[in-house]
Motif scaffolding. Structure first.
Motif, PDB file in Angstrom:
ATOM      1  N   TYR A 124      -4.323   6.196  -5.029  1.00  0.00           N
ATOM      2  CA  TYR A 124      -4.435   4.817  -4.555  1.00  0.00           C
ATOM      3  C   TYR A 124      -3.777   4.686  -3.186  1.00  0.00           C
ATOM      4  O   TYR A 124      -3.313   5.682  -2.612  1.00  0.00           O
ATOM      5  CB  TYR A 124      -3.819   3.841  -5.561  1.00  0.00           C
ATOM      6  N   ALA A 125      -3.738   3.462  -2.684  1.00  0.00           N
ATOM      7  CA  ALA A 125      -3.200   3.208  -1.343  1.00  0.00           C
ATOM      8  C   ALA A 125      -2.049   2.219  -1.436  1.00  0.00           C
ATOM      9  O   ALA A 125      -2.073   1.315  -2.260  1.00  0.00           O
ATOM     10  CB  ALA A 125      -4.304   2.627  -0.446  1.00  0.00           C
ATOM     11  N   ILE A 126      -1.023   2.432  -0.601  1.00  0.00           N
ATOM     12  CA  ILE A 126       0.072   1.465  -0.537  1.00  0.00           C
ATOM     13  C   ILE A 126       0.397   1.147   0.925  1.00  0.00           C
ATOM     14  O   ILE A 126       0.052   1.895   1.837  1.00  0.00           O
ATOM     15  CB  ILE A 126       1.362   1.982  -1.207  1.00  0.00           C
ATOM     16  N   LYS A 127       1.072   0.017   1.085  1.00  0.00           N
ATOM     17  CA  LYS A 127       1.581  -0.343   2.407  1.00  0.00           C
ATOM     18  C   LYS A 127       2.945   0.306   2.588  1.00  0.00           C
ATOM     19  O   LYS A 127       3.777   0.255   1.677  1.00  0.00           O
ATOM     20  CB  LYS A 127       1.757  -1.861   2.496  1.00  0.00           C
ATOM     21  N   ALA A 128       3.182   0.872   3.738  1.00  0.00           N
ATOM     22  CA  ALA A 128       4.470   1.507   3.992  1.00  0.00           C
ATOM     23  C   ALA A 128       5.570   0.456   4.035  1.00  0.00           C
ATOM     24  O   ALA A 128       5.492  -0.504   4.802  1.00  0.00           O
ATOM     25  CB  ALA A 128       4.422   2.271   5.311  1.00  0.00           C
ATOM     26  N   GLY A 129       6.582   0.632   3.188  1.00  0.00           N
ATOM     27  CA  GLY A 129       7.779  -0.190   3.281  1.00  0.00           C
ATOM     28  C   GLY A 129       8.728   0.430   4.286  1.00  0.00           C
ATOM     29  O   GLY A 129       8.386   1.428   4.933  1.00  0.00           O
ATOM     30  N   LYS A 130       9.922  -0.127   4.392  1.00  0.00           N
ATOM     31  CA  LYS A 130      10.850   0.397   5.397  1.00  0.00           C
ATOM     32  C   LYS A 130      11.213   1.856   5.118  1.00  0.00           C
ATOM     33  O   LYS A 130      11.201   2.698   6.016  1.00  0.00           O
ATOM     34  CB  LYS A 130      12.117  -0.468   5.422  1.00  0.00           C
ATOM     35  N   GLU A 157       9.622   4.257   3.395  1.00  0.00           N
ATOM     36  CA  GLU A 157       8.531   5.212   3.654  1.00  0.00           C
ATOM     37  C   GLU A 157       8.262   5.333   5.158  1.00  0.00           C
ATOM     38  O   GLU A 157       8.028   6.434   5.665  1.00  0.00           O
ATOM     39  CB  GLU A 157       7.239   4.771   2.949  1.00  0.00           C
ATOM     40  N   ALA A 158       8.270   4.213   5.837  1.00  0.00           N
ATOM     41  CA  ALA A 158       7.990   4.240   7.275  1.00  0.00           C
ATOM     42  C   ALA A 158       9.011   5.118   7.999  1.00  0.00           C
ATOM     43  O   ALA A 158       8.658   5.955   8.828  1.00  0.00           O
ATOM     44  CB  ALA A 158       8.009   2.825   7.838  1.00  0.00           C
ATOM     45  N   ASP A 159      10.281   4.945   7.663  1.00  0.00           N
ATOM     46  CA  ASP A 159      11.323   5.738   8.314  1.00  0.00           C
ATOM     47  C   ASP A 159      11.128   7.222   8.048  1.00  0.00           C
ATOM     48  O   ASP A 159      11.141   8.052   8.958  1.00  0.00           O
ATOM     49  CB  ASP A 159      12.706   5.320   7.790  1.00  0.00           C
ATOM     50  N   LEU A 160      10.947   7.558   6.789  1.00  0.00           N
ATOM     51  CA  LEU A 160      10.889   8.972   6.419  1.00  0.00           C
ATOM     52  C   LEU A 160       9.626   9.656   6.926  1.00  0.00           C
ATOM     53  O   LEU A 160       9.634  10.834   7.272  1.00  0.00           O
ATOM     54  CB  LEU A 160      10.985   9.111   4.899  1.00  0.00           C
ATOM     55  N   LEU A 161       8.528   8.921   6.952  1.00  0.00           N
ATOM     56  CA  LEU A 161       7.252   9.535   7.327  1.00  0.00           C
ATOM     57  C   LEU A 161       6.903   9.290   8.797  1.00  0.00           C
ATOM     58  O   LEU A 161       5.799   9.618   9.228  1.00  0.00           O
ATOM     59  CB  LEU A 161       6.126   9.009   6.434  1.00  0.00           C
ATOM     60  N   ALA A 162       7.831   8.728   9.548  1.00  0.00           N
ATOM     61  CA  ALA A 162       7.563   8.419  10.957  1.00  0.00           C
ATOM     62  C   ALA A 162       6.319   7.562  11.097  1.00  0.00           C
ATOM     63  O   ALA A 162       5.492   7.763  11.981  1.00  0.00           O
ATOM     64  CB  ALA A 162       7.430   9.709  11.784  1.00  0.00           C
ATOM     65  N   ALA A 163       6.166   6.623  10.182  1.00  0.00           N
ATOM     66  CA  ALA A 163       5.026   5.706  10.215  1.00  0.00           C
ATOM     67  C   ALA A 163       5.511   4.332  10.639  1.00  0.00           C
ATOM     68  O   ALA A 163       6.720   4.099  10.767  1.00  0.00           O
ATOM     69  CB  ALA A 163       4.375   5.633   8.840  1.00  0.00           C
ATOM     70  N   ASN A 164       4.574   3.436  10.850  1.00  0.00           N
ATOM     71  CA  ASN A 164       4.950   2.067  11.167  1.00  0.00           C
ATOM     72  C   ASN A 164       5.024   1.246   9.883  1.00  0.00           C
ATOM     73  O   ASN A 164       4.282   1.483   8.936  1.00  0.00           O
ATOM     74  CB  ASN A 164       3.920   1.448  12.104  1.00  0.00           C
ATOM     75  N   LYS A 222       5.330  11.144  -7.469  1.00  0.00           N
ATOM     76  CA  LYS A 222       4.550  10.282  -6.596  1.00  0.00           C
ATOM     77  C   LYS A 222       4.614  10.904  -5.218  1.00  0.00           C
ATOM     78  O   LYS A 222       5.699  11.008  -4.641  1.00  0.00           O
ATOM     79  CB  LYS A 222       5.180   8.889  -6.609  1.00  0.00           C
ATOM     80  N   THR A 223       3.485  11.355  -4.714  1.00  0.00           N
ATOM     81  CA  THR A 223       3.489  11.941  -3.374  1.00  0.00           C
ATOM     82  C   THR A 223       2.815  10.977  -2.415  1.00  0.00           C
ATOM     83  O   THR A 223       1.678  10.579  -2.611  1.00  0.00           O
ATOM     84  CB  THR A 223       2.751  13.293  -3.338  1.00  0.00           C
ATOM     85  N   ILE A 224       3.546  10.614  -1.390  1.00  0.00           N
ATOM     86  CA  ILE A 224       3.050   9.683  -0.386  1.00  0.00           C
ATOM     87  C   ILE A 224       2.790  10.463   0.890  1.00  0.00           C
ATOM     88  O   ILE A 224       3.688  11.113   1.423  1.00  0.00           O
ATOM     89  CB  ILE A 224       4.076   8.569  -0.121  1.00  0.00           C
ATOM     90  N   ALA A 225       1.569  10.395   1.366  1.00  0.00           N
ATOM     91  CA  ALA A 225       1.196  11.185   2.532  1.00  0.00           C
ATOM     92  C   ALA A 225       1.421  10.405   3.811  1.00  0.00           C
ATOM     93  O   ALA A 225       1.345   9.168   3.816  1.00  0.00           O
ATOM     94  CB  ALA A 225      -0.259  11.605   2.434  1.00  0.00           C
ATOM     95  N   ALA A 226       1.682  11.121   4.888  1.00  0.00           N
ATOM     96  CA  ALA A 226       1.823  10.495   6.194  1.00  0.00           C
ATOM     97  C   ALA A 226       0.479   9.913   6.621  1.00  0.00           C
ATOM     98  O   ALA A 226      -0.569  10.329   6.120  1.00  0.00           O
ATOM     99  CB  ALA A 226       2.322  11.524   7.207  1.00  0.00           C
ATOM    100  N   PRO A 227       0.494   8.942   7.546  1.00  0.00           N
ATOM    101  CA  PRO A 227      -0.762   8.322   7.978  1.00  0.00           C
ATOM    102  C   PRO A 227      -1.773   9.365   8.443  1.00  0.00           C
ATOM    103  O   PRO A 227      -1.396  10.370   9.054  1.00  0.00           O
ATOM    104  CB  PRO A 227      -0.316   7.429   9.143  1.00  0.00           C
TER     105      PRO A 227
END
Lengths: 233, 233
Positions: free
Chosen positions: B182-188, B190-197, B220-225
């Motif tokens: 599935y898809a999620i919105k990056a929270g703070k 995840e954004a920090d760790l994955l260098a995402a916005n 739970k594996t969350i992929a970078a953008p």
DNA sequence: TAGTGGTCTAGACCACCGG
DNA sequence: CGGTGGTCTAGACCACTAT
């Protein structure tokens, strides 16, 4: 007289599988030849073969002529996804399926569609955009390009009444299908159509199908928020 | 049809498949019995059986004892995903794999983890959070819970040095695996760790594995953008 | 080139399930 | 109950590839 156990290939498979799980056969190990295993387990070689076929399909063993059967060093997780017709998917959740055509027109294929189809130059194709509903609520957004050279009759179809997903699957079988899965941020268009908020994370499936090396259709399905795709096993 | 010189089950399969594609056998139709097909095609019944096994696995035909072989009314698209060890996935892209432990601690399982494990009451489990890198760039975020009752030795492992994904797959084979995408919105975080916005759409894979009905781990594996999952076929 | 898995055959019996 | 697919067997030959 040796008591004859019931030797189904499933029992043989499970026996071998158990030996993998309990590390009797560890990563990198070579298993006995089929013939020897058959003798050890008291069955025919073809029964071992049938069991190995299953284990090999699942990636639990690697088989090579002359090289024998080995346990792979790095196990690969294999998952089988079953993706039904959208109407069936909705109905299976106990909801009523609905369908709305958004737009259908002939257009020159943009670069990304040409790439998906493997075309060197643009062609004119039928673009069909539609919305699938579950209990009146937006469920899936379908953005489809249909190759009218491969599916000539398609220009006569009224996709306001016929569901493109279903019509193609019923009338145009394919022999190859590529899929990819990813996430996008909802833009204004998607947010409006799917009753989502701008910027929501949406799950996307891209799918391209082929027949005899000829592209049939490529479709981008964007699911409403909360959608999850699950494996069958 | 005239008997063919070489009768491999693949040729038999393709012959039948061709008849499905060209509508000789259409949705809902019943095919001849294996024995008759064998005679028509000039091969042994078991060769037809082998061909049918493949067609059945792909969902192109439905077989029932006494009921015969039929073309399903609503074709189901089947896709097989191959999910390798994360390090291998990174290396296959020609990048250098890196790994950083973020946190490892014993905790009571929250409700959602209990549900995934099918537990009635909370237990103490090992939670391991780690980041996988490709060429020094964040690639995948791993948030894992490990059942220390099923994997007792795991408490001795130093996951700052050992990669949990790999250690478990190597040392703890499983016989059942559930996955969801599935898809999620990056929270703070995840954004920090994955260098995402903040708010980026991220692709997520949830996976739970079992051995003999006992839960091993849920991750739970969350992929970078930009991450995309593709089918092999 | 030789060893191993992959396949084909013919025949038999079994398991499931539709009529 | 009878028809159909599913499986097992034993033996033969083939195809790939490690040595």
């Amino acid at each position: 007289m040796i008591p004859k156990p019931t030797n189904s290939w499933i029992e043989i498979r499970d026996a071998i599988h158990a030996n993998i799980l309990n590390k009797t056969y560890a990563a990198g190990d070579k298993l006995p030849r089929d013939q020897d295993l058959a003798q050890m387990l008291g069955c025919a070689r073809s029964t071992v073969q049938r069991a190995m076929q299953d284990l090999s399909d699942r990636g639990l063993v690697e088989r090579r002529r002359k090289g024998g059967t080995r346990i792979p060093q790095d196990p690969v997780t294999r998952a089988t996804l079953e993706i039904p017709i959208i109407r069936k998917e909705v109905e299976q959740k106990g909801a009523v399926h609905g369908y709305q055509l958004i737009n259908a027109e002939m257009l020159e294929t943009p670069r990304n569609i040409m790439a998906g189809f493997g075309l060197p130059a643009p062609i004119t194709a039928l673009r069909v955009q539609a919305l699938h509903l579950a209990d009146q609520q937006p469920y899936l957004l379908e953005d489809r390009w249909i190759n009218i050279q491969t599916v000539p009759g398609v220009t006569q179809i009224d996709f306001a009444r016929e569901n493109a997903n279903e019509w193609l699957l019923r009338h145009k079988p394919y022999d190859k299908c590529d899929m990819r899965f990813y996430a996008i941020k909802a833009g204004k268009a998607e947010a409006d159509l799917l009753a989502a908020n701008l910027g929501d994370a949406l799950f996307v499936i891209d799918r391209t199908t082929w027949i005899n090396q000829n592209p049939i259709t490529t479709v981008k399905t964007i699911a409403a928020p909360g959608y999850q795709l699950k494996t069958g096993s």
